[in-house]
Design a protein around this motif. Structure first.
Motif, short mmCIF file in Angstrom:
data_model
loop_
_atom_site.label_atom_id
_atom_site.label_comp_id
_atom_site.label_asym_id
_atom_site.label_seq_id
_atom_site.Cartn_x
_atom_site.Cartn_y
_atom_site.Cartn_z
N ILE A 141 0.85 -1.59 0.01
CA ILE A 141 0.32 -0.04 -0.08
C ILE A 141 1.45 1.28 0.20
O ILE A 141 0.65 2.38 -0.73
N THR A 142 2.14 1.21 0.65
CA THR A 142 2.47 1.89 0.80
C THR A 142 3.42 2.21 -0.97
O THR A 142 3.87 3.56 -0.64
N LYS A 143 3.55 1.56 -1.20
CA LYS A 143 4.39 1.41 -2.97
C LYS A 143 3.63 1.81 -3.94
O LYS A 143 3.92 3.11 -4.54
N CYS A 144 2.13 1.76 -3.52
CA CYS A 144 1.58 1.95 -4.32
C CYS A 144 0.45 3.57 -4.42
O CYS A 144 0.45 4.46 -4.99
N ARG A 145 0.82 4.37 -3.11
CA ARG A 145 0.12 5.25 -2.64
C ARG A 145 1.80 6.29 -2.91
O ARG A 145 1.50 7.69 -3.10
N SER A 146 3.34 5.84 -3.22
CA SER A 146 3.55 7.04 -3.43
C SER A 146 4.47 7.01 -5.13
O SER A 146 4.99 8.37 -5.69
N LEU A 147 3.72 6.12 -5.41
CA LEU A 147 3.16 6.76 -7.36
C LEU A 147 2.86 7.77 -7.83
O LEU A 147 1.66 8.11 -6.78
N ASN A 148 3.16 8.72 -8.53
CA ASN A 148 2.74 9.49 -8.74
C ASN A 148 1.03 9.99 -9.36
O ASN A 148 0.45 10.39 -9.74
N THR A 149 0.84 8.66 -10.42
CA THR A 149 -0.72 7.98 -10.73
C THR A 149 -1.68 6.96 -9.92
O THR A 149 -2.13 6.97 -9.83
N TYR A 150 -1.15 7.74 -8.41
CA TYR A 150 -2.44 6.64 -7.58
C TYR A 150 -3.12 8.07 -7.58
O TYR A 150 -3.35 8.83 -7.20
N GLY A 151 -4.75 7.35 -7.54
CA GLY A 151 -5.40 7.74 -7.19
C GLY A 151 -5.75 8.30 -8.81
O GLY A 151 -6.88 9.15 -8.32
N THR A 202 -5.77 13.77 -11.11
CA THR A 202 -5.95 13.52 -9.88
C THR A 202 -6.93 14.80 -8.76
O THR A 202 -6.82 15.59 -10.03
#
Length: 205
Positions: free
Chosen positions: A59-69, A93
Motif C-alpha cells: 500500500i505504501t508503494k502504491c501511494r508513493s506513485l505519481n499515478t496513485y488515485g 488526480t
C-alpha cells in the motif's frame, strides 16, 4: 505473489510457476523478457516478513506513485506541426493533470491543478487553459469531455475550500497573536504604573 502463493521457496518459485502472468501484471508487461524471474527476485526479498507487513509495504508503494488515485481517459492529441492525431492517456488526480504515453504509462507532462485557469468541454473535445504555466491551450479529442470537466471541477472546488480554510485559520491565528500582544502590553503598563506608584511612596516616606 507472497499473499497468494506463500513465502518464497527456491525449488518452487521460478519461471514457469505462474500459469497466467496477466493475473499479476498489466497486459503491456506480460511479454517483457525475464519479467517472471524479476518477480521472484523481489518475492525472495520478502522472506521472513509477516503478511500484514507485506500488505503495508504494498500500500505504501502504491501511494508513493505519481499515478496513485488517478482517473484515466484515452484521448487523441494533435501532433505539433502536422495534421495528425495520436492516442494519448490523460490522467487526472486531486493535484494534477498528466499527459501520458498510452502504452508505457510514462508521464510526459504534469500540470498542477492550481495552474488551471479555465476549461471547456464539447461533445468531441476537451480544452484546458493553464495560464502562464503553459504557452498555449492544451486540447484533445474525446467523447468524455463532460466527465473530465466534472472531475476537474470537483477537485478544484476541494482545493479552493481547503485554501479558504487555511486562510481563515491564518487570520484567526493573527487575531489571537494581536490579542495576546495587547494583553501583554496592558499587563506591562499596569506593572509599570504600580512600580511608579510604589517608588513615589518610598520617596515621600
Amino acid at each position: 505473489i507472497h499473499i497468494e502463493f506463500g513465502s518464497y521457496h527456491e525449488s518452487r518459485h521460478k519461471p514457469g510457476f505462474i500459469d497466467n502472468l496477466r493475473t499479476v501484471l498489466p497486459t503491456e508487461f506480460v511479454k517483457t523478457k525475464g519479467v517472471e524471474k524479476k518477480i521472484f527476485a523481489e518475492h525472495k526479498k520478502l522472506t521472513g516478513h509477516s503478511e500484514i507487513n507485506i500488505k503495508f509495504k504494498y500500500i505504501t508503494k502504491c501511494r508513493s506513485l505519481n499515478t496513485y488515485g488517478m482517473t484515466f481517459f484515452l484521448v487523441k492529441e494533435k501532433v505539433k506541426g502536422k495534421n495528425k492525431l495520436v492516442p494519448r492517456l490523460m490522467g487526472i488526480t486531486r493535484e494534477s493533470v498528466m499527459r501520458m504515453d498510452e502504452k508505457t504509462k510514462e508521464v510526459l507532462k504534469t500540470f498542477p491543478l492550481t495552474t488551471v485557469r479555465r476549461w471547456a468541454a464539447s461533445p468531441n473535445s476537451f480544452t484546458l487553459d493553464f495560464g502562464d504555466y503553459a504557452g498555449s491551450y492544451y486540447s484533445v479529442q474525446t467523447s468524455e469531455g463532460e466527465q473530465m470537466s466534472q472531475l476537474i471541477a470537483g477537485y478544484i472546488d476541494i482545493i479552493l475550500k481547503k485554501r479558504a480554510e487555511e486562510d481563515k485559520a491564518t487570520a484567526a491565528q493573527g487575531v489571537a497573536v494581536e490579542e495576546n500582544l495587547a494583553a501583554a502590553t496592558a499587563q506591562t503598563a499596569t506593572t509599570l504604573r504600580a512600580s511608579a506608584g510604589q517608588g513615589s511612596e518610598q520617596e515621600v516616606a
